[in-house]
Design an enzyme around this catalytic site. Sequence first.
Site, PDB file in Angstrom:
ATOM      1  N   LYS A 166       0.881  -1.174   0.000  1.00  0.00           N
ATOM      2  CA  LYS A 166       0.000   0.000   0.000  1.00  0.00           C
ATOM      3  C   LYS A 166       0.912   1.216   0.000  1.00  0.00           C
ATOM      4  CE  LYS A 166      -3.018   2.906   2.716  1.00  0.00           C
ATOM      5  NZ  LYS A 166      -3.838   3.118   3.928  1.00  0.00           N
TER       6      LYS A 166
ATOM      7  N   GLY B 211      -8.003   9.407   9.477  1.00  0.00           N
ATOM      8  CA  GLY B 211      -8.315   9.552  10.893  1.00  0.00           C
ATOM      9  C   GLY B 211      -9.427  10.536  11.221  1.00  0.00           C
TER      10      GLY B 211
ATOM     11  N   ALA C 222      -9.589   5.493   3.864  1.00  0.00           N
ATOM     12  CA  ALA C 222      -9.433   6.651   4.759  1.00  0.00           C
ATOM     13  C   ALA C 222     -10.700   7.500   4.860  1.00  0.00           C
ATOM     14  CB  ALA C 222      -8.277   7.554   4.344  1.00  0.00           C
ATOM     15  N   GLY C 223     -10.949   7.967   6.076  1.00  0.00           N
ATOM     16  CA  GLY C 223     -12.048   8.881   6.331  1.00  0.00           C
ATOM     17  C   GLY C 223     -13.328   8.220   6.795  1.00  0.00           C
TER      18      GLY C 223
ATOM     19  N   ALA D 198      -9.350   1.587   9.428  1.00  0.00           N
ATOM     20  CA  ALA D 198      -8.665   1.143  10.642  1.00  0.00           C
ATOM     21  C   ALA D 198      -9.265   1.832  11.865  1.00  0.00           C
ATOM     22  CB  ALA D 198      -7.171   1.430  10.558  1.00  0.00           C
TER      23      ALA D 198
END
Lengths: 79, 266
Positions: B107, B168, B194-195, B216
């Site tokens: 990644k 995040g 993400a987000g 995550a």
Amino acid sequence: MHTISLNGTTESLPAGTTVADLVTATTGRVLLPSGQAADGGRLGVAVARNAAVVPRSQWAATAVEDRDELEIVTAVQGG
Amino acid sequence: MTETLTRNDALVIDGVALNSRLIMGTGGAPSLSGLGAALIASGTELTTVAMRRYSVDEAAGGGTNLFKLLLENNIRILPNTAGCFTAREAVMTAELAREALETDWVKLEVIADEHTLLPDALELAEATEQLVNSGFKVFAYTNDDPVLALRLEQLGAAAVMPLGAPIGTGLGILNPHNIELIVSRASVPVVLDAGIGIASDAALAMELGCDAVLLATAVTRAQNPVVMAEAFKHAVIGGRLAAQGGRIPKRAHALASSAMNGRPDL
């Protein structure tokens, strides 16, 4: 004696110390000459010496030189 | 029925079939055992890790314990290049990851600055090209820019991973139109990365046509990570099925679902 940097820490090592010796000292895993772990498990670490990857097959044959900068890395939480 | 559909609907990347379209990150988990439980609850088959100096510090994962945890649970590892600001750093990190973890999947993250954590498009393109030429399968973390996404694909990326919102933030998908545009033109898998904040964000990503979702923090920092992981598992399946089901057109006015003929005179 050689003075090297290992993961950002300065260390003094006897001449003739190999990358394989450093990996064993850091991880506590005994290595085969191939660079694989003697316990049969996957090792999960890699070594950079002066910003170049040292393939595990070369660890036993690579002696550390004075002022070398070594990084031993593994997978941590992230991403 | 649902299980039949999802079982026959694997995401194939580089010849590898992934039955779960939820890719998990491992960042932000307070303990390794809690992380393991959340990963199992999520049903993920592919999980990212970062590459850092070997440390016996338990907080950092403790030696190679994270690596062992993923191997033991048959979860494929996707190393990332998190923390890299230049193509040179990212390529070096990918090479170390390939050596340490015995995978040529990576990644690719090349970040412009610590404040936004947004990808640096120029360094990202440069690193993609170098890594593809070195035989890596590049999962390129990119801005939600349809032009850049297509350029990364043309450079040989195995998958493009546009962000929903900055890393995040949990702000969800800020520009659904751009994500749809990226999907409509891509011929490699598109992974929304993400987000993501909550399950409906992941469902929306799949409804927009994304092939998978990577998250995550939304799980690892949730009050109950295991419960949240299971919510995301179902959200991704639900969103995928919805994308395949063919939604009704949006209408300006109401449309009765009960017929008027045969209505009794009352």
